[in-house]
Structure formats: structure tokens, C-alpha cells
Design a protein around this motif. Structure first.
Motif, PDB file in Angstrom:
ATOM      1  N   THR A   4       9.731 -30.731 -33.653  1.00 22.53           N
ATOM      2  CA  THR A   4      10.670 -31.330 -32.701  1.00 22.53           C
ATOM      3  C   THR A   4      10.854 -30.409 -31.510  1.00 22.53           C
ATOM      4  OG1 THR A   4      12.558 -30.339 -33.862  1.00 22.53           O
ATOM      5  CG2 THR A   4      11.910 -32.573 -34.510  1.00 22.53           C
ATOM      6  N   PHE A   5      11.261 -31.024 -30.400  1.00 20.60           N
ATOM      7  CA  PHE A   5      11.610 -30.261 -29.203  1.00 20.60           C
ATOM      8  C   PHE A   5      12.976 -30.729 -28.735  1.00 20.60           C
ATOM      9  CE2 PHE A   5      11.468 -29.744 -24.477  1.00 20.60           C
ATOM     10  CZ  PHE A   5      11.517 -28.344 -24.465  1.00 20.60           C
ATOM     11  N   ASP A   6      13.934 -29.813 -28.726  1.00 21.70           N
ATOM     12  CA  ASP A   6      15.283 -30.079 -28.239  1.00 21.70           C
ATOM     13  C   ASP A   6      15.274 -29.826 -26.735  1.00 21.70           C
ATOM     14  OD1 ASP A   6      17.969 -29.934 -27.462  1.00 21.70           O
ATOM     15  OD2 ASP A   6      18.613 -29.225 -29.434  1.00 21.70           O
ATOM     16  N   ALA A   7      15.218 -30.879 -25.949  1.00 20.48           N
ATOM     17  CA  ALA A   7      15.086 -30.731 -24.497  1.00 20.48           C
ATOM     18  C   ALA A   7      16.297 -30.077 -23.873  1.00 20.48           C
ATOM     19  CB  ALA A   7      14.840 -32.103 -23.862  1.00 20.48           C
ATOM     20  N   TYR A  21      10.384 -22.708 -38.408  1.00 18.21           N
ATOM     21  CA  TYR A  21       9.882 -21.782 -37.394  1.00 18.21           C
ATOM     22  C   TYR A  21      10.404 -22.293 -36.058  1.00 18.21           C
ATOM     23  CZ  TYR A  21       6.466 -18.895 -34.829  1.00 18.21           C
ATOM     24  OH  TYR A  21       5.861 -17.968 -34.018  1.00 18.21           O
ATOM     25  N   ALA A  22      10.984 -21.409 -35.244  1.00 19.75           N
ATOM     26  CA  ALA A  22      11.595 -21.863 -33.994  1.00 19.75           C
ATOM     27  C   ALA A  22      11.335 -20.875 -32.865  1.00 19.75           C
ATOM     28  CB  ALA A  22      13.101 -22.055 -34.183  1.00 19.75           C
ATOM     29  N   PHE A  23      11.126 -21.417 -31.669  1.00 19.86           N
ATOM     30  CA  PHE A  23      11.048 -20.580 -30.466  1.00 19.86           C
ATOM     31  C   PHE A  23      11.552 -21.387 -29.283  1.00 19.86           C
ATOM     32  CE2 PHE A  23       6.939 -22.628 -30.879  1.00 19.86           C
ATOM     33  CZ  PHE A  23       6.539 -22.954 -29.597  1.00 19.86           C
ATOM     34  N   ALA A  24      11.890 -20.674 -28.222  1.00 22.27           N
ATOM     35  CA  ALA A  24      12.547 -21.305 -27.075  1.00 22.27           C
ATOM     36  C   ALA A  24      11.768 -21.058 -25.796  1.00 22.27           C
ATOM     37  CB  ALA A  24      13.971 -20.764 -26.929  1.00 22.27           C
ATOM     38  N   VAL A  25      12.022 -21.931 -24.821  1.00 24.53           N
ATOM     39  CA  VAL A  25      11.481 -21.749 -23.474  1.00 24.53           C
ATOM     40  C   VAL A  25      12.604 -21.176 -22.611  1.00 24.53           C
ATOM     41  CG1 VAL A  25      10.402 -22.843 -21.490  1.00 24.53           C
ATOM     42  CG2 VAL A  25       9.946 -23.720 -23.797  1.00 24.53           C
ATOM     43  N   ASN A  43      19.238 -26.026 -35.267  1.00 18.03           N
ATOM     44  CA  ASN A  43      18.484 -25.094 -34.426  1.00 18.03           C
ATOM     45  C   ASN A  43      19.389 -24.283 -33.504  1.00 18.03           C
ATOM     46  OD1 ASN A  43      19.273 -26.850 -32.436  1.00 18.03           O
ATOM     47  ND2 ASN A  43      17.206 -27.518 -31.858  1.00 18.03           N
ATOM     48  N   ASN A  44      20.603 -24.024 -33.913  1.00 20.76           N
ATOM     49  CA  ASN A  44      21.558 -23.272 -33.088  1.00 20.76           C
ATOM     50  C   ASN A  44      21.216 -21.781 -33.152  1.00 20.76           C
ATOM     51  OD1 ASN A  44      23.722 -22.727 -31.457  1.00 20.76           O
ATOM     52  ND2 ASN A  44      25.228 -22.780 -33.117  1.00 20.76           N
ATOM     53  N   LEU A  45      20.128 -21.401 -32.459  1.00 21.71           N
ATOM     54  CA  LEU A  45      19.529 -20.075 -32.653  1.00 21.71           C
ATOM     55  C   LEU A  45      19.449 -19.240 -31.384  1.00 21.71           C
ATOM     56  CD1 LEU A  45      16.602 -21.325 -34.893  1.00 21.71           C
ATOM     57  CD2 LEU A  45      18.323 -19.682 -35.641  1.00 21.71           C
ATOM     58  N   LEU A  46      19.921 -19.732 -30.267  1.00 21.96           N
ATOM     59  CA  LEU A  46      19.740 -19.007 -29.006  1.00 21.96           C
ATOM     60  C   LEU A  46      20.432 -17.640 -29.014  1.00 21.96           C
ATOM     61  CD1 LEU A  46      19.976 -21.878 -26.368  1.00 21.96           C
ATOM     62  CD2 LEU A  46      17.938 -20.613 -27.110  1.00 21.96           C
ATOM     63  N   SER A  47      21.458 -17.487 -29.831  1.00 20.51           N
ATOM     64  CA  SER A  47      22.148 -16.192 -29.894  1.00 20.51           C
ATOM     65  C   SER A  47      21.244 -15.095 -30.440  1.00 20.51           C
ATOM     66  CB  SER A  47      23.406 -16.301 -30.757  1.00 20.51           C
ATOM     67  OG  SER A  47      23.065 -16.638 -32.096  1.00 20.51           O
ATOM     68  N   MET A  48      20.156 -15.469 -31.111  1.00 18.16           N
ATOM     69  CA  MET A  48      19.223 -14.481 -31.655  1.00 18.16           C
ATOM     70  C   MET A  48      18.545 -13.657 -30.560  1.00 18.16           C
ATOM     71  SD  MET A  48      19.290 -14.849 -34.984  1.00 18.16           S
ATOM     72  CE  MET A  48      21.035 -15.251 -34.853  1.00 18.16           C
ATOM     73  N   LEU A  49      18.622 -14.134 -29.315  1.00 16.87           N
ATOM     74  CA  LEU A  49      17.937 -13.446 -28.225  1.00 16.87           C
ATOM     75  C   LEU A  49      18.740 -12.285 -27.651  1.00 16.87           C
ATOM     76  CD1 LEU A  49      16.475 -16.532 -26.346  1.00 16.87           C
ATOM     77  CD2 LEU A  49      15.309 -15.010 -27.957  1.00 16.87           C
ATOM     78  N   ASP A  50      20.010 -12.175 -28.010  1.00 19.07           N
ATOM     79  CA  ASP A  50      20.854 -11.114 -27.460  1.00 19.07           C
ATOM     80  C   ASP A  50      20.498  -9.794 -28.130  1.00 19.07           C
ATOM     81  OD1 ASP A  50      22.743  -9.469 -26.398  1.00 19.07           O
ATOM     82  OD2 ASP A  50      24.482 -10.630 -27.082  1.00 19.07           O
TER      83      ASP A  50
END
Length: 724
Positions: A4-7, A21-25, A43-50
Motif C-alpha cells: 500500500t501507499f499512503d499518499a 516493511y515500511a519506508f517514506a518519501v 503505519n504511524n511511523l514517521l517519528s522513527m526518523l527523528d
């Protein structure tokens, strides 16, 4: 299974039956890794980038200074070199200006219902639409390099594959200096690195060590995946064991020079890259051309190293091996090599067949020494015509005589090699790999053919086809008995000479592909001085590989246990040999953990030994499906115990199990209880030898008492259990 892609969040998520497995643009187009592990419903994973504070020595992206973004500390989905990320790089391109700065950003993506094949390379297959593939297109706006990243997940297994294709979308030549297949980022360094090291006669010993700061690598630059290192690595969380804990496994579907690099940085994060070894590699990419990297197979489980292995085994049995022999009982063969070496003629081979047939053997394999004028290892490779001084009536007559004894017939080849003393070399001295002005280094008195050349491959194909088409041959052993030196080609220009190692592998794959298509019913067994090319690339073309030239049963325990880390037992070429250190029964019990066969002179067996062989072959047929399709449980590893080694096969429906235990060295005490694994605790199992009935719970938690079964050096025991 779903991709899936969460736009709104610009997050890709790839789910299998038990993993995510997840990655972001990123807003600037960077692909940033978020997560790989147990299944996540969201997929609430964006905080992993901090990553917190970082020093000014880590460069910013000029458009992201306010947000505190630096390529040097972010988890990259496919790392590149020279533009801010100083860790190990998956991709490095030298452009028209001669610099190696590379920077690829997201352009688009597609989700494909079918898995695309890799051009010229073996790869996992899609069976009955049971996979989905994500294609992510990125681009370097300066060089015009287009990089397409491929991710495939399967509906039936927690496995993912990765690959990359680089296209030159510019009007100038570019040179690829590093093209790895996968890049995996992990947010911690709390792992042990598990890999397989060895040498000829002692392949694939399991070793492990904790990750530390810096770069740890395994690699081959020998022209093959090699006896010395295997293109496999596992990272297991500290404290994980055979049956519990988190494990990541990575295996490269490639048979040539490879590298797997693992770097731990100052933030205690881990990066793993796997692909073609960049040493001695450059690929010149003309405008409009593309380059395909080999496929990497990735497995995650939180159920230990054993479950990781079983996932690889199931995956390769179903999605990699394509031979019709994959799901068929293999013939019990007897090979002439250790029985006769080069000293044989047609009468001796027929005498072998006569005795072997009486014991229930299915096939005689004539090994090295049947062609040209070869009586030692110093001549005739490349001259694939019958030596009628040895085989006086010719090959057809020999095969007729062997068939008349009730046996099928197999033959040995070494297609990629050439002897200096051969008609082929005298006619075409430039057909071997060589470097102008340098003497070739002989090994085993042979050179290596330039498999990058179509005329060379065509000649070998035509010679071998002449034999295979005109004779009733059921099996081919394909050998490869030296490493590559002086790797140069007479046809390649100077600027392309560093392509030769990869071109050699591609040429070998093309030739193998021709043979398996031309002779689909022949059983091909790969070999490279034993296990020097035991890798997924070879398994794509042959359903079994000769595991090692070392046929000693005790030595084979370490070799076969290591091989089982990612390769199914059904692929292990394993034979009973005339090595008296262990009883004949133990040699058979160890070879049963493999394809099973014999490597001895049957005329020299006593009547008692011949009776044992007949029983062993009956047991092979009895247990074959269980061994071929069952789940393997490594109970006692030979590297973990000074005295015993034990393993178990369990059928997929858990209705049948077979336990094997071997004494490597007499222990201090006879008392020995062995617990089993993988059974159904609710089922009742009958010991087919004694008739005793045990619950699966009892066998797994209390165990079976083997005190009086195995104690002396070299003794072994097999216990077979069937559910009522």
C-alpha cells in the motif's frame, strides 16, 4: 499480503503473513527507511526518523536546514555516495565529468500484480499469482541515472526480495562503480552477525560475533561465491536462540563475486548492504542501456534462527528451484570418483553397476576421466568427446550395458574449464580468460574459459549436446574446480575489462539455462570442488549441489548444519563413502540428511555390508518425502556440543517425525535424553521401532531416552515417530 501507499503520509507499507516493511518519501524526494519487523496493523511511523542532534560536520540538504535533516544520519532506503551520506553506499556512479557524486530522488511508483523476471539473472518466481511487486522509480537529476527499486512480497511466506535496475537516461556514458541489491537500516546495534566461513573440504561453518562500531564484511573476489564465504548473513538480536528471538536473514541470489557489508555508526544504528563485490568491478553504461543487480532474499522472524532457516527452505523449494526433480524422489546413485578416480574402463564401470544393482541402487555416475585423453587432471578439459581407449565400445555401448543391469546412467562435465593440453586450447588459445603480457596461473592444471563470449558458450553447448542428445543420459554433474585469476577477455575493450567477472557469471547462467531447457528431464547436480558455488543462483538451474568433497560423516555434520542455515536439505548432495572412521550405518544416517547416494567401490563390500546397504536404500525410500518436504529442526549443533549432534524432520502436517543423533566423540556419561521440537502436543506418536506411544507434549518437554542407543565414538541412532 499487501503493498500500500499512503499518499497523505507518503509511506509505502509491504505486508506478508507475519511481517511489515515500511519506508517514506521525504519532502525533498529522499527515500527513508522506517521499519522492518513483526506485522503492524498501522503505519504511524514517521517519528522513527527523528535522530536528535547531529554535528555540523554532517551536511544538511540546502532546502531542509530548518528541519534538521542530514543524509548522513537518516536511514536511507538505498544509500548513495558522495552527497552527504558517509556510511557504506549501495550505489556509486562515475558520471561524464569524472566525479562520483550520486543523488537519487523519488519520481514515481507502480504496484505490480506479477513479479517481473530479472534480465539474465536467476530470481525467485511467482507461482499462481501469489506475489506482489513494488517498483519505485528514482532519478539523479544531474547524471540522468534512473534507478528502479524492486520489492516483492509473497502471500504464503514471510519473505521479501529486493533488487535494483539502473538505466542511463542521459546522452553520455556513465560508469557504475557500486551497485548493491539491497540496503537495510536497523535502529540499533544489539545484534550478533551470523555467517558461514570455510575452505575447500571444510565449507560453511557457522560463526557469529557481536556487531561493533565500524564496518564488518564478508565477501568473495574469487569469481564464484566460493568455499570461503557464502552470500548469506543473519543478524540475530542479542539473546536470540535457535527457537526464539528476532532474526533477520539476507541471502544473495548470485554465484560470483559478492559483498555483504554491515556498518554501525556513531548513533548505534546499523546499515547492511548486499550485492556484487565492487572490488574489480566497473560497468560501462551507454546512453539508453540498463544494468540489473542480482536479487537479495530477506527474511524476518521473531521465532529464532531455526524458524528463519525453515522460511528460507520453504521459499526456495517453492519459489526458486524450478526443476521437475524438485518434488520427485531423486535416484540413489553410485558415483565412480572415490571408487576409481581416473583409473577405470567400461568393464570396471559395468562391474560397479552389476554389484550396485543387486543392492537397489538406481543410477551409475561416471565421473571425471571419460573424455579426450584424460588419465590424470592435467589434460583434455574442453575436449568433450569419448576416450575410446578407456571406453572401448564407445559411450552408447557402455550405457546399454549399464542399463541392462537395471541402472540409469549419469555423466560428469566441467564446462567452464579448459586444459592447456587440449585440442580446444591448441585451436583457440584466446578462448580462456587471460591478461595480455601475463602468464596464466594454472590451478589443477587448468585454465578458465571466457564464458562472456557467445562463441565459446556455443562451442561447449554443441559439444555437450552431441553427447547428451545421442546417448541415454539421465544425470549431469556440472563441476567448477578453480578460482579465477588473470580475469581478462580478448573481446572486451580496455574500458570494459572490469566487467568480466560479472559477464562471466551471466554467461554461465545463459549456458545453464540453455541446457535445462534443452534437456528438461535430466537431473542436473551442481558442483564446485564440492561446495564452492553453493548459492541460490545455482539452485535456480539445478535442484541439488554437491555439498562438499569431504565425505567423512563426522566432518559432514558441521558442513551440512551450516548449509542448512538457509538452504533446504533436499538440495544437499550427500553420499555414503568408504571412510571407516564411522560405521556404515552412521555414514548412511548422515547422508540421509541430503539427496543420498554412494561414493565407493561396491565390489569391495562384504556380504554383511551389502545387506546393510539394501536396508539403507529401503530406509531412504521410506523417509524420502519426510526429508525432502519436512521442516528441519537443528537440535544439537556440532559446533555447540563437543560430543553429540542431533537433528529432526517433521512433516508439514505434523503427523510424522524422524530424529537422528550422532556421537562425534564419546561423552563423559552414557545418560542422554533428547527433546524433540515442532510436534503437535495434542497428538499421540508411535515409535515405529518399539511400538511405544508418546504424546507430542511428552516428546517435546520430557524427551526420548537414548542412553543405551548412542554412546561410542561414531555411533548414531534414528528414531521414527508416526501420529496415530
Amino acid at each position: 499480503m499487501a503493498i500500500t501507499f499512503d499518499a497523505s503520509k507518503k509511506i509505502f507499507k509491504l505486508d506478508t503473513v507475519s511481517t511489515s516493511y515500511a519506508f517514506a518519501v521525504h519532502s525533498e524526494g529522499y527515500l527513508l527507511h522506517l521499519y522492518y519487523g513483526a506485522y503492524l496493523p498501522d503505519n504511524n511511523l514517521l517519528s522513527m526518523l527523528d535522530r536528535g542532534m547531529f554535528a555540523s560536520f554532517s551536511p544538511d540538504n540546502p532546502n531542509c536546514i530548518a528541519s534538521g535533516f542530514s543524509p548522513d544520519v537518516q536511514p536511507s532506503e538505498y544509500s548513495v555516495n558522495g552527497t552527504g551520506d558517509f556510511r557504506v553506499s549501495a550505489l556509486q556512479i562515475c558520471n561524464r565529468n569524472g566525479d562520483i557524486s550520486t543523488d537519487v530522488r523519488y519520481v514515481s511508483h507502480r504496484i505490480l500484480a506479477e513479479k517481473p523476471a530479472l534480465c539474465g539473472l536467476p530470481s525467485l518466481r511467482d507461482e499462481n499469482g501469489d506475489s506482489e511487486t513494488l517498483e519505485v522509480t528514482t532519478r539523479d537529476s544531474v547524471t540522468g541515472a534512473v534507478v528502479k527499486l524492486y520489492y516483492t512480497v509473497y502471500s504464503d511466506l514471510p519473505v521479501m526480495t529486493r533488487s535494483a535496475v539502473i538505466e542511463n537516461d542521459s546522452d553520455a556514458v556513465m560508469e557504475l562503480e557500486r551497485v548493491y541489491s539491497t540496503c537495510l537500516e536497523l535502529p540499533t546495534m544489539d545484534y550478533d552477525m551470523v555467517h558461514l566461513y570455510g575452505k575447500w573440504f571444510k565449507e560453511r561453518t557457522v560463526t557469529e560475533r557481536p556487531l561493533c562500531h565500524g564496518i564488518q564484511s564478508i565477501a568473495s573476489k574469487r569469481g564464484s561465491s566460493s568455499h570461503n564465504h557464502n552470500p548469506f548473513v543473519a543478524l540475530k538480536k542479542h539473546g536470540s536462540s535457535e527457537e526464539s528471538g528476532e532474526v533477520y536473514g539476507v541471502n544473495l541470489v548470485y554465484s560470483g563475486n559478492f559483498a555483504i557489508d554491515i556498518e554501525v555508526d556513531g548513533f548505534n544504528t546499523t546499515r547492511l548492504i548486499a550485492g556484487i563485490n565492487p572490488t574489480d568491478f566497473t560497468w560501462r553504461l551507454e546512453p539508453g542501456e540498463s544494468f540489473t543487480a542480482p536479487e537479495a532474499v530477506m527474511v524476518y522472524t521473531d521465532k529464532g534462527v531455526g524458524e528463519m532457516s525453515r522460511i528460507f527452505h520453504r521459499t526456495y523449494r517453492k519459489h526458486l528451484i524450478k526443476s521437475p526433480w524438485r518434488d520427485i524422489e531423486r535416484p540413489v546413485l553410485i558415483n565412480s570418483w572415490e571408487a576409481a578416480y581416473f583409473d577405470f574402463d567400461d568393464d570396471k564401470l559395468v562391474a560397479f553397476a552389476h554389484e550396485a544393482a543387486k543392492m537397489g541402487v538406481d543410477m551409475l555416475v561416471m565421473d571425471d576421466g571419460w573424455f579426450g585423453h584424460r588419465n590424470l587432471d592435467d589434460s583434455s578439459l574442453g575436449d568433450w568427446y569419448v576416450n575410446e581407449t578407456k571406453l572401448k565400445g564407445g559411450l552408447a555401448k557402455l550405457i546399454d550395458r549399464v542399463n541392462a543391469e537395471g541402472l540409469k546412467f549419469g555423466i560428469w562435465y566441467e564446462p567452464e574449464m579448459i586444459s592447456p593440453d587440449s585440442d580446444l586450447y591448441r585451436a583457440h588459445p584466446d578462448w580462456c580468460l587471460h591478461v595480455r603480457g601475463r602468464e596464466n596461473s594454472p590451478a589443477r592444471m587448468q585454465y578458465v574459459l571466457d564464458m562472456s563470449r557467445k562463441d565459446v558458450r556455443d562451442n561447449i553447448f554443441e559439444q555437450m549436446c552431441s553427447v547428451l542428445q545421442n546417448n541415454k543420459i539421465d544425470y549431469v554433474k556440472w563441476d567448477f574446480n578453480r578460482n579465477i585469476t588473470e580475469a581478462g577477455s580478448a573481446l572486451l575493450p580496455p574500458e570494459r575489462q572490469k566487467e568480466i567477472m560479472h559477464r562471466f557469471v551471466l554467461g554461465t547462467y545463459e549456458l545453464m539455462d540453455r541446457f535445462v531447457k534443452a534437456f528438461p528431464d535430466i537431473l542436473f547436480e551442481n558442483c564446485s570442488g564440492g561446495g564452492g558455488r553453493f548459492d541460490p543462483g545455482m539452485l535456480y538451474y539445478s535442484p541439488q549441489i554437491w555439498c562438499s568433497d569431504n565425505t567423512d560423516a563426522i566432518e559432514r555434520l558441521t558442513i551440512q548444519f551450516g548449509t542448512s542455515m538457509c538452504y533446504p536439505v533436499s538440495t544437499f548432495g550427500a553420499h555414503v563413502a568408504a571412510r571407516p572412521r564411522t560405521p556404515l550405518s552412521t555414514r548412511a544416517n548422515v547422508a540421509m540428511c541430503g539427496t543420498f547416494g554412494y561414493e565407493l567401490d561396491p565390489r569391495k563390500l562384504t556380504e554383511e555390508e551389502k545387506a546393510q546397504v539394501r536396508e539403507q536404500i529401503q530406509d531412504y525410500r521410506k523417509y524420502n518425502r519426510l526429508v525432502r518436504e519436512g521442516d528441519l529442526y537443528r537440535l544439537i549443533a556440532p559446533t555447540d556440543d563437543a560430543f553429540r549432534c542431533a537433528w529432526e524432520f517433521v512433516s508439514p502436517d505434523k503427523n510424522e517425525a524422524m530424529l537422528t543423533s550422532v556421537v562425534m566423540r564419546m561423552p563423559e556419561t552414557m545418560f542422554y535424553v533428547q527433546r524433540l521440537r515442532g510436534l503437535d502436543p495434542e497428538k499421540l506418536y508411535t515409535d515405529t521401532d518399539t511400538g511405544e506411544v508418546y504424546s507430542g507434549a511428552l516428546l517435546m518437554n520430557a524427551g526420548v531416552n537414548l542412553t543405551r542407543a548412542v554412546y561410542q565414538d561414531g555411533e548414531s541412532v534414528v528414531k521414527h515417530f508416526v501420529a496415530k
